[in-house]
Design a protein around this motif. Structure first.
Motif, PDB file in Angstrom:
ATOM      1  N   MET A 188      12.268  14.334  45.832  1.00  0.00           N
ATOM      2  CA  MET A 188      13.716  14.214  45.970  1.00  0.00           C
ATOM      3  C   MET A 188      14.415  15.384  45.268  1.00  0.00           C
ATOM      4  SD  MET A 188      16.306  11.305  44.629  1.00  0.00           S
ATOM      5  CE  MET A 188      16.407  12.075  43.051  1.00  0.00           C
ATOM      6  N   HIS A 189      15.547  15.762  45.807  1.00  0.00           N
ATOM      7  CA  HIS A 189      16.292  16.867  45.205  1.00  0.00           C
ATOM      8  C   HIS A 189      17.377  16.343  44.284  1.00  0.00           C
ATOM      9  CE1 HIS A 189      14.392  19.709  47.815  1.00  0.00           C
ATOM     10  NE2 HIS A 189      14.688  18.969  48.843  1.00  0.00           N
ATOM     11  N   ALA A 190      17.624  17.123  43.295  1.00  0.00           N
ATOM     12  CA  ALA A 190      18.730  16.788  42.407  1.00  0.00           C
ATOM     13  C   ALA A 190      19.317  18.079  41.859  1.00  0.00           C
ATOM     14  CB  ALA A 190      18.229  15.922  41.259  1.00  0.00           C
ATOM     15  N   ALA A 191      20.474  17.973  41.235  1.00  0.00           N
ATOM     16  CA  ALA A 191      21.066  19.155  40.623  1.00  0.00           C
ATOM     17  C   ALA A 191      20.400  19.383  39.276  1.00  0.00           C
ATOM     18  CB  ALA A 191      22.559  18.975  40.446  1.00  0.00           C
ATOM     19  N   VAL A 192      20.172  20.621  38.969  1.00  0.00           N
ATOM     20  CA  VAL A 192      19.556  20.955  37.694  1.00  0.00           C
ATOM     21  C   VAL A 192      20.561  21.730  36.850  1.00  0.00           C
ATOM     22  CG1 VAL A 192      17.704  22.197  36.555  1.00  0.00           C
ATOM     23  CG2 VAL A 192      17.290  21.116  38.765  1.00  0.00           C
ATOM     24  N   LEU A 193      20.778  21.270  35.658  1.00  0.00           N
ATOM     25  CA  LEU A 193      21.664  21.978  34.739  1.00  0.00           C
ATOM     26  C   LEU A 193      20.797  22.564  33.640  1.00  0.00           C
ATOM     27  CD1 LEU A 193      25.005  20.184  34.281  1.00  0.00           C
ATOM     28  CD2 LEU A 193      24.474  22.330  33.146  1.00  0.00           C
ATOM     29  N   VAL A 194      20.731  23.856  33.557  1.00  0.00           N
ATOM     30  CA  VAL A 194      19.837  24.493  32.602  1.00  0.00           C
ATOM     31  C   VAL A 194      20.521  24.674  31.246  1.00  0.00           C
ATOM     32  CG1 VAL A 194      18.475  26.542  32.106  1.00  0.00           C
ATOM     33  CG2 VAL A 194      18.617  25.681  34.445  1.00  0.00           C
ATOM     34  N   HIS A 195      19.878  24.223  30.194  1.00  0.00           N
ATOM     35  CA  HIS A 195      20.413  24.390  28.847  1.00  0.00           C
ATOM     36  C   HIS A 195      19.767  25.572  28.135  1.00  0.00           C
ATOM     37  CE1 HIS A 195      22.302  20.582  29.458  1.00  0.00           C
ATOM     38  NE2 HIS A 195      21.139  19.952  29.550  1.00  0.00           N
ATOM     39  N   GLU A 196      18.460  25.686  28.338  1.00  0.00           N
ATOM     40  CA  GLU A 196      17.720  26.728  27.630  1.00  0.00           C
ATOM     41  C   GLU A 196      16.597  27.243  28.503  1.00  0.00           C
ATOM     42  OE1 GLU A 196      17.073  24.806  23.663  1.00  0.00           O
ATOM     43  OE2 GLU A 196      16.161  26.776  23.276  1.00  0.00           O
ATOM     44  N   GLY A 197      16.346  28.528  28.409  1.00  0.00           N
ATOM     45  CA  GLY A 197      15.229  29.104  29.135  1.00  0.00           C
ATOM     46  C   GLY A 197      15.640  29.732  30.453  1.00  0.00           C
ATOM     47  N   TRP A 198      14.691  30.453  31.036  1.00  0.00           N
ATOM     48  CA  TRP A 198      14.946  31.138  32.313  1.00  0.00           C
ATOM     49  C   TRP A 198      14.067  30.552  33.403  1.00  0.00           C
ATOM     50  CZ3 TRP A 198      16.143  36.892  33.031  1.00  0.00           C
ATOM     51  CH2 TRP A 198      16.983  37.362  32.014  1.00  0.00           C
ATOM     52  N   ALA A 199      14.559  30.668  34.619  1.00  0.00           N
ATOM     53  CA  ALA A 199      13.752  30.360  35.791  1.00  0.00           C
ATOM     54  C   ALA A 199      14.162  31.326  36.894  1.00  0.00           C
ATOM     55  CB  ALA A 199      13.971  28.928  36.235  1.00  0.00           C
ATOM     56  N   PHE A 200      13.509  31.282  38.013  1.00  0.00           N
ATOM     57  CA  PHE A 200      13.980  32.070  39.156  1.00  0.00           C
ATOM     58  C   PHE A 200      13.683  31.338  40.448  1.00  0.00           C
ATOM     59  CE2 PHE A 200       9.926  33.735  40.769  1.00  0.00           C
ATOM     60  CZ  PHE A 200       9.087  33.534  39.685  1.00  0.00           C
ATOM     61  N   ARG A 201      14.522  31.589  41.427  1.00  0.00           N
ATOM     62  CA  ARG A 201      14.343  31.003  42.742  1.00  0.00           C
ATOM     63  C   ARG A 201      13.773  32.074  43.651  1.00  0.00           C
ATOM     64  NH1 ARG A 201      19.730  27.996  44.227  1.00  0.00           N
ATOM     65  NH2 ARG A 201      20.762  29.937  43.696  1.00  0.00           N
ATOM     66  N   HIS A 202      12.833  31.715  44.434  1.00  0.00           N
ATOM     67  CA  HIS A 202      12.189  32.733  45.258  1.00  0.00           C
ATOM     68  C   HIS A 202      11.685  32.165  46.568  1.00  0.00           C
ATOM     69  CE1 HIS A 202       8.006  31.312  44.696  1.00  0.00           C
ATOM     70  NE2 HIS A 202       8.546  30.743  43.648  1.00  0.00           N
ATOM     71  N   ARG A 203      11.388  33.056  47.476  1.00  0.00           N
ATOM     72  CA  ARG A 203      10.775  32.677  48.735  1.00  0.00           C
ATOM     73  C   ARG A 203       9.534  33.534  48.896  1.00  0.00           C
ATOM     74  NH1 ARG A 203      11.558  30.673  54.461  1.00  0.00           N
ATOM     75  NH2 ARG A 203       9.428  31.186  55.099  1.00  0.00           N
ATOM     76  N   THR A 204       8.405  32.895  49.124  1.00  0.00           N
ATOM     77  CA  THR A 204       7.162  33.638  49.304  1.00  0.00           C
ATOM     78  C   THR A 204       6.680  33.471  50.742  1.00  0.00           C
ATOM     79  OG1 THR A 204       6.586  33.277  46.991  1.00  0.00           O
ATOM     80  CG2 THR A 204       4.807  33.921  48.471  1.00  0.00           C
ATOM     81  N   LEU A 205       6.406  34.597  51.370  1.00  0.00           N
ATOM     82  CA  LEU A 205       5.951  34.567  52.761  1.00  0.00           C
ATOM     83  C   LEU A 205       4.468  34.254  52.809  1.00  0.00           C
ATOM     84  CD1 LEU A 205       7.878  37.704  54.074  1.00  0.00           C
ATOM     85  CD2 LEU A 205       8.613  35.325  54.019  1.00  0.00           C
ATOM     86  N   THR A 206       4.001  33.917  54.003  1.00  0.00           N
ATOM     87  CA  THR A 206       2.608  33.497  54.155  1.00  0.00           C
ATOM     88  C   THR A 206       1.628  34.584  53.721  1.00  0.00           C
ATOM     89  OG1 THR A 206       2.835  34.161  56.455  1.00  0.00           O
ATOM     90  CG2 THR A 206       2.985  31.800  55.977  1.00  0.00           C
ATOM     91  N   ASP A 207       2.018  35.845  53.903  1.00  0.00           N
ATOM     92  CA  ASP A 207       1.098  36.931  53.557  1.00  0.00           C
ATOM     93  C   ASP A 207       1.226  37.370  52.103  1.00  0.00           C
ATOM     94  OD1 ASP A 207       3.497  38.160  53.561  1.00  0.00           O
ATOM     95  OD2 ASP A 207       3.062  39.560  55.166  1.00  0.00           O
ATOM     96  N   GLY A 208       2.010  36.649  51.317  1.00  0.00           N
ATOM     97  CA  GLY A 208       2.082  36.935  49.900  1.00  0.00           C
ATOM     98  C   GLY A 208       3.311  37.707  49.460  1.00  0.00           C
ATOM     99  N   ARG A 209       3.985  38.341  50.404  1.00  0.00           N
ATOM    100  CA  ARG A 209       5.209  39.030  50.013  1.00  0.00           C
ATOM    101  C   ARG A 209       6.179  38.017  49.430  1.00  0.00           C
ATOM    102  NH1 ARG A 209       6.853  42.109  55.430  1.00  0.00           N
ATOM    103  NH2 ARG A 209       5.757  40.325  56.322  1.00  0.00           N
ATOM    104  N   ARG A 210       6.811  38.400  48.346  1.00  0.00           N
ATOM    105  CA  ARG A 210       7.712  37.467  47.674  1.00  0.00           C
ATOM    106  C   ARG A 210       9.061  38.122  47.419  1.00  0.00           C
ATOM    107  NH1 ARG A 210       6.245  35.268  41.736  1.00  0.00           N
ATOM    108  NH2 ARG A 210       6.374  37.500  41.354  1.00  0.00           N
ATOM    109  N   GLN A 211      10.129  37.369  47.597  1.00  0.00           N
ATOM    110  CA  GLN A 211      11.447  37.864  47.230  1.00  0.00           C
ATOM    111  C   GLN A 211      12.066  36.898  46.243  1.00  0.00           C
ATOM    112  OE1 GLN A 211      13.122  40.739  48.017  1.00  0.00           O
ATOM    113  NE2 GLN A 211      14.691  40.081  46.593  1.00  0.00           N
ATOM    114  N   VAL A 212      12.442  37.417  45.094  1.00  0.00           N
ATOM    115  CA  VAL A 212      13.178  36.603  44.127  1.00  0.00           C
ATOM    116  C   VAL A 212      14.628  36.585  44.565  1.00  0.00           C
ATOM    117  CG1 VAL A 212      14.015  36.472  41.766  1.00  0.00           C
ATOM    118  CG2 VAL A 212      11.625  37.034  42.216  1.00  0.00           C
TER     119      VAL A 212
END
Lengths: 201, 201
Positions: free
Chosen positions: B1-25
């Motif tokens: 299930m999806h929910a909203a995330v409120l970040v207090h501390e730390g870093w993360a990143f959102r990305h999409r990775t293609l089937t062949d391994g190419r990734r875009q942050v």
DNA sequence: CGTATTGTTGAGTGAGATCAAAACCAGTGG
DNA sequence: CCACTGGTTTTGATCTCACTCAACAATACG
């Protein structure tokens, strides 16, 4: 809260042009889309908007937006959906420009435009009217217009698309979809279809 | 299930990775950021998220978000602002990746990260802790990690930045800002500052 | 320590940019 | 109907920025 423009007919695009002339098209705006109208009037620092054809649209004032949203959950949901949809498209653009090669990128653009037009019944089967010049397509894809011309030529020679004047046709949709890699980023559902249809009117 | 995330501390990143391994942050997520309020409307997210450090965050369920927004206009406004802010960043990414060269792009990234961290008081003057590896930076900038290394090296040799382990410092902020071209895309205002500060808690 | 991950540097290559010219096309006016 | 104009598209030739490959250095870590 911002006012909103609801596009009924015609195309436009949002872009950012750097001081030295380099331009990036951020996205295309077509019937059924909602966007912030202040850009028409005020040259915002962020980006500006330009029409590709004659546009027909309606303005909704901030107060009215608020009113509409609070009164009708249906419209609120529609607005929210439109927002989310636009963001999904933008994310797809980042991935396409950042990690796809020219061939894939142009295929993606074709897929996106065709898909979005079908969503609002503006595609004539496998074809649609393309009002943007290749220079604008290039600025959307982050390529040079010369290379866009070559790539479209290649797609045509390979029998994946066909062009006649301003009308482009997707001959091999499955292949185009596959090449573009990001087709499923635009998660279109029957619901979203209905919503977009309603917004178009 | 999806929910909203409120970040207090730390870093993360959102990305999409293609089937062949190419990734875009797609973007970095840091304290004060909320992601992703629109996920409720979408059937499924078209990207995934990954932590860069240990994260402290709070989850808000869809029902609760709706409830919060309708009850408190203040929170509604904050959410709206966060949304707009995120979009502005995304638009800037499209322009950066589409039309800036490697040198400008890396400068832009530095500027963006530093600016966003200052917004939530996480920059130590001209310096900040950079938890992301150069490979991730590369995937955010749409470059190869080798070229990112070279470009950072160049910026350092030119005296614009300095790096010590995981701490990066902006030595010549004016130059970095100027090179990045898109600094004003992040229109930060005192208001936005306050809002972001509040969300951080 | 040794091992794994991350960062740096050099050499060679290639996808796409740039430059330049020609072909095409839509209006416009004679 | 044709010639003229400005914009758009196509094609060829050349160049360059960033990629890939490969080796090595530095840092993090059990």
């Amino acid at each position: 809260m911002h006012a909103a423009v609801l596009v009924h007919e015609g195309w436009a695009f949002r872009h950012r042009t750097l001081t030295d002339g380099r331009r990036q098209v951020i996205d295309f705006v077509m019937p059924g889309d909602i966007c912030d109208p202040t850009v028409f009037v005020m040259p915002r620092a962020d980006f500006s908007m330009q029409a590709l054809t004659t546009l027909s649209y309606s303005l909704v004032r901030p107060e009215d937006v608020l009113d509409l949203v609070t009164r009708s959950p249906r419209i609120g949901a529609a607005l929210w959906w439109a927002e989310a949809y636009e963001e999904a498209i933008n994310r797809a653009h980042v991935v396409a420009i950042g990690r796809l090669n020219a061939y894939e990128r142009v295929a993606y653009l074709l897929w996106e435009l065709w898909t979005r037009l079908r969503l609002v019944d503006l595609a004539d089967g496998d074809g649609f009217v393309m009002p943007a010049s290749q220079e604008i397509v290039a600025d959307a894809a982050g390529l040079s217009y010369v290379h866009v011309s070559r790539t479209l030529g290649r797609l045509e020679r390979e029998g994946l698309i066909r062009r006649l004047k301003k009308t482009w046709r997707i001959i091999d949709a499955a292949r185009i979809r596959q090449i573009s890699q990001l087709a499923d980023n635009l998660h279109i559902t029957p619901l979203s279809r209905k919503i977009q249809q309603r917004l178009k009117q």
